[in-house]
Design an enzyme around this catalytic site. Structure first.
Site, mmCIF file in Angstrom:
data_model
loop_
_atom_site.group_PDB
_atom_site.id
_atom_site.type_symbol
_atom_site.label_atom_id
_atom_site.label_comp_id
_atom_site.label_asym_id
_atom_site.label_seq_id
_atom_site.Cartn_x
_atom_site.Cartn_y
_atom_site.Cartn_z
ATOM 1 N N LEU A 53 45.358 -1.463 24.494
ATOM 2 C CA LEU A 53 45.424 -1.049 23.243
ATOM 3 C C LEU A 53 45.656 -2.205 22.082
ATOM 4 O O LEU A 53 45.412 -2.137 21.209
ATOM 5 C CB LEU A 53 46.469 -0.145 22.950
ATOM 6 C CG LEU A 53 46.364 1.433 23.977
ATOM 7 C CD1 LEU A 53 47.791 1.940 23.632
ATOM 8 C CD2 LEU A 53 45.400 1.920 24.026
ATOM 9 N N TYR A 103 35.660 -9.355 12.408
ATOM 10 C CA TYR A 103 36.207 -8.222 13.077
ATOM 11 C C TYR A 103 35.212 -7.530 14.153
ATOM 12 O O TYR A 103 35.749 -7.421 15.168
ATOM 13 C CB TYR A 103 37.109 -7.194 12.392
ATOM 14 C CG TYR A 103 37.787 -6.050 12.726
ATOM 15 C CD1 TYR A 103 38.769 -6.338 13.848
ATOM 16 C CD2 TYR A 103 37.424 -4.671 12.656
ATOM 17 C CE1 TYR A 103 39.370 -5.392 14.611
ATOM 18 C CE2 TYR A 103 37.988 -3.706 13.603
ATOM 19 C CZ TYR A 103 39.058 -4.011 14.378
ATOM 20 O OH TYR A 103 39.841 -3.219 15.083
ATOM 21 N N GLY A 283 78.338 46.489 -1.666
ATOM 22 C CA GLY A 283 78.407 47.621 -2.495
ATOM 23 C C GLY A 283 77.182 47.618 -3.380
ATOM 24 O O GLY A 283 77.042 48.862 -4.140
#
Length: 370
Positions: A53, A103, A283
């Protein structure tokens, strides 16, 4: 099984190692740019599978493209050859390998090395040209526009949208990991051209992506829940949450309070209704109304209560005693006036779901004592 992971500290590497550990792989050789070079010699001698990787996509100098994406791959393969290790190799390339830029050329050179290595050694190679990856642990202004948008929007920072109609093809990290596990087991998803693929990707326009991530931030104010039936929305929302500032995981809700207790909306969805939390003092009776179409579910999670029903054309009263000691959902049918009474000595806390969000223009709520 001994597994070598290069680029172990990167976005994909961190997620992959976490998943391998989840699946009880306990001999993982994690190699990073800070690891001693001598470790690579040892790892390539012993490993049974390689996840390669490591790579360079944002270098300080242009030379680093070829050094990182070609040079290191070449070094890795030479060491495997040296040790006669024919362990399968999976490499993460990029769709940029199809383009004529520095790249892209460096990634293409790395791919060619792998295919030539296969020809020379007959070792299995799996080459993945990954598209725009996103998910937890990615880096803003580095890995993906999704990471940048999530990071900035979560912090009220500006985002840049050059072309809102630009189409993006996104790939979620968990889908990548699922495919990598198949490759590890020898069953990768292959194309006809010898490349491997992650079968599941998603398309979205850049402007729509920005709007969707902005809606995630706004959901804390309008209490909406993103559409989790849409896979991309679900994955993007999980990614967005991973970018929240660590001092902003929590957010306040508007509590409607009076002497009887409080009523607080938690979440709203257009197709699944809303969820609220009702607190009643000892109540106190709440409710005494009925609905034509709106229906609800009550779940008492703390205290003791009495839920009472009466069909609007009947005198018969039906009662259900509920308690946080035994979680029990009570459906509130249409056509029955109903109330909930706190018969205990502490606050009665009830989670309430309604099949539709409250609309003050069409409340569908009619007062009638049980």
């Amino acid at each position: 099984m001994k597994i070598l992971v290069t680029g172990a500290n990167g976005f994909v590497g961190k997620n992959l190692i976490a998943e391998l550990e989840n699946k009880d792989y306990d001999e993982i050789y994690a190699f990073t740019r800070d690891s001693k070079p001598s470790l690579l010699e040892e790892y390539t001698r012993q490993c049974d599978f390689v996840f390669h990787l490591a790579g360079v996509n944002r270098p300080n100098s242009e030379n680093e493209f070829m050094e990182g994406n070609f040079g290191f791959t070449s070094q890795l393969l030479k060491l495997l050859k040296k040790h006669g290790n024919k362990a399968p190799i999976l490499i993460t390339s990029s769709i940029q390998a199809e383009k004529d830029n520095l790249y892209g050329r460096s990634k293409k050179a790395g791919e060619d090395l792998l295919f030539n290595y296969y020809s020379d050694t007959d070792a299995k190679v799996y080459v993945y040209r990954l598209t725009n990856l996103f998910g937890k642990w990615s880096k803003p202004n580095y890995n993906t526009v999704v990471a940048t948008y999530c990071h900035n929007i979560a912090r009220d920072l500006d985002i840049q949208i050059n072309n809102p109609d630009a189409e993006l093809n996104l790939c979620y990290i968990d889908d990548v990991l699922e495919e990598f596990m198949r490759a590890l087991e020898g069953n990768p998803s292959k194309q006809d051209d010898d490349f491997c693929v992650v079968p599941k990707t998603h398309n979205i326009k850049l402007g729509d992506l920005a709007d969707l991530i902005k809606s995630f931030k706004e959901s804390r104010l309008n209490l909406s829940i993103p559409n989790m039936e849409d896979e991309l929305t679900k994955k993007l929302y999980s990614t967005y949450l991973s970018f929240l500032p660590e001092d902003q995981f929590s957010y306040d809700l508007k509590m409607n309070t009076d002497h009887r207790g409080s009523f607080t909306e938690l979440m709203r969805t257009p197709e699944r209704g809303q969820v609220s939390v009702n607190v009643s003092k000892p109540g106190i009776t709440k409710g005494n109304h009925w609905h034509h179409t709106k229906n609800e579910k009550f779940l008492v999670v703390s205290g003791e209560g009495l839920i009472r029903f009466r069909k609007i054309d009947s005198d018969e009263i039906i009662e259900y005693r509920v308690s946080g000691e035994k979680l029990q959902v009570v459906d509130i049918p249409t056509g029955y006036t109903h109330s909930i009474v706190n018969v205990g000595e502490r606050d009665l806390v009830t989670v309430m779901w309604a099949n539709e969000c409250f609309d003050p223009e069409k409340p569908d709520t009619y007062f009638l004592e049980v």
